[in-house]
Motif scaffolding. Structure first.
Motif, PDB file in Angstrom:
ATOM      1  N   ALA A   1       0.838  -1.203   0.000  1.00 16.70           N
ATOM      2  CA  ALA A   1       0.000   0.000   0.000  1.00 16.70           C
ATOM      3  C   ALA A   1       0.875   1.257   0.000  1.00 16.70           C
ATOM      4  O   ALA A   1       0.624   2.197  -0.765  1.00 16.70           O
ATOM      5  CB  ALA A   1      -0.952  -0.003   1.185  1.00 16.70           C
TER       6      ALA A   1
ATOM      7  N   ILE B   1       2.675   1.596  -3.418  1.00 19.64           N
ATOM      8  CA  ILE B   1       1.765   2.041  -4.476  1.00 19.64           C
ATOM      9  C   ILE B   1       1.465   3.528  -4.316  1.00 19.64           C
ATOM     10  O   ILE B   1       1.444   4.281  -5.294  1.00 19.64           O
ATOM     11  CB  ILE B   1       0.479   1.182  -4.483  1.00 19.64           C
ATOM     12  CG1 ILE B   1       0.817  -0.250  -4.920  1.00 19.64           C
ATOM     13  CG2 ILE B   1      -0.583   1.795  -5.394  1.00 19.64           C
ATOM     14  CD1 ILE B   1      -0.280  -1.259  -4.661  1.00 19.64           C
TER      15      ILE B   1
ATOM     16  N   ASP C   1      -2.720  -2.250  -7.150  1.00 18.92           N
ATOM     17  CA  ASP C   1      -3.590  -2.160  -5.982  1.00 18.92           C
ATOM     18  C   ASP C   1      -4.666  -3.244  -6.013  1.00 18.92           C
ATOM     19  O   ASP C   1      -5.021  -3.813  -4.971  1.00 18.92           O
ATOM     20  CB  ASP C   1      -4.223  -0.773  -5.889  1.00 18.92           C
ATOM     21  CG  ASP C   1      -4.661  -0.449  -4.483  1.00 18.92           C
ATOM     22  OD1 ASP C   1      -3.942  -0.815  -3.517  1.00 18.92           O
ATOM     23  OD2 ASP C   1      -5.721   0.176  -4.327  1.00 18.92           O
TER      24      ASP C   1
ATOM     25  N   ARG D   1      -2.921  -6.378  -4.955  1.00 19.94           N
ATOM     26  CA  ARG D   1      -2.678  -6.303  -3.505  1.00 19.94           C
ATOM     27  C   ARG D   1      -3.948  -6.633  -2.721  1.00 19.94           C
ATOM     28  O   ARG D   1      -3.937  -7.466  -1.816  1.00 19.94           O
ATOM     29  CB  ARG D   1      -2.204  -4.892  -3.128  1.00 19.94           C
ATOM     30  CG  ARG D   1      -1.977  -4.686  -1.630  1.00 19.94           C
ATOM     31  CD  ARG D   1      -1.854  -3.212  -1.275  1.00 19.94           C
ATOM     32  NE  ARG D   1      -3.058  -2.449  -1.533  1.00 19.94           N
ATOM     33  CZ  ARG D   1      -4.132  -2.430  -0.724  1.00 19.94           C
ATOM     34  NH1 ARG D   1      -4.148  -3.125   0.387  1.00 19.94           N
ATOM     35  NH2 ARG D   1      -5.188  -1.714  -1.048  1.00 19.94           N
ATOM     36  N   ASP D   2      -5.031  -6.001  -3.084  1.00 24.51           N
ATOM     37  CA  ASP D   2      -6.271  -6.126  -2.329  1.00 24.51           C
ATOM     38  C   ASP D   2      -6.957  -7.477  -2.508  1.00 24.51           C
ATOM     39  O   ASP D   2      -7.442  -8.078  -1.540  1.00 24.51           O
ATOM     40  CB  ASP D   2      -7.230  -5.003  -2.737  1.00 24.51           C
ATOM     41  CG  ASP D   2      -8.506  -5.005  -1.931  1.00 24.51           C
ATOM     42  OD1 ASP D   2      -8.418  -5.034  -0.677  1.00 24.51           O
ATOM     43  OD2 ASP D   2      -9.584  -4.961  -2.537  1.00 24.51           O
TER      44      ASP D   2
END
Length: 105
Positions: free
Chosen positions: A30, A33, A50, A53-54
């Motif tokens: 996070a 990014i 992102d 990542r999420d």
């Protein structure tokens, strides 16, 4: 996911001329990014990172989260795509810098 993170490092250095460590960026996706966004990274790349990542990376860091072979193969392709996008953008940035130095006017 470590190869994607290493490619983030290369991309960040290409667009900011500093490493994440030199810029004081925390060692999590996070924060990295956010730093990429703040350095003018292509939003198509950072939005993709992102999303990874999420939806994929963070849930998979849990030891009880199984990954089937088919899923692993798909995620490998996703990681490869993210790496390719970042390294291509980094090399284009470096080419612009070299071109400006060689022909400043």
């Amino acid at each position: 996911w470590r190869a994607v993170e290493s490619s983030m490092d290369v991309y960040f250095k290409a667009i900011s001329t500093k490493s994440f460590d030199e810029a004081g960026v925390q060692r999590n996706w996070a924060a990295k990014i956010k730093a990429l966004n703040g350095s003018g990274a292509d939003d198509k790349i950072t939005l993709f990172l992102d999303h990874i990542r999420d939806r994929y990376r963070n849930p998979q860091t849990h030891p009880d989260e199984p990954v089937a072979v088919e899923e692993a193969q798909r995620l490998f392709s996703v990681a490869s795509s993210a790496i390719e996008q970042m390294l291509l953008a980094a090399s284009q940035k470096q080419a612009l810098i070299v071109s400006a130095v060689e022909s400043p006017f």
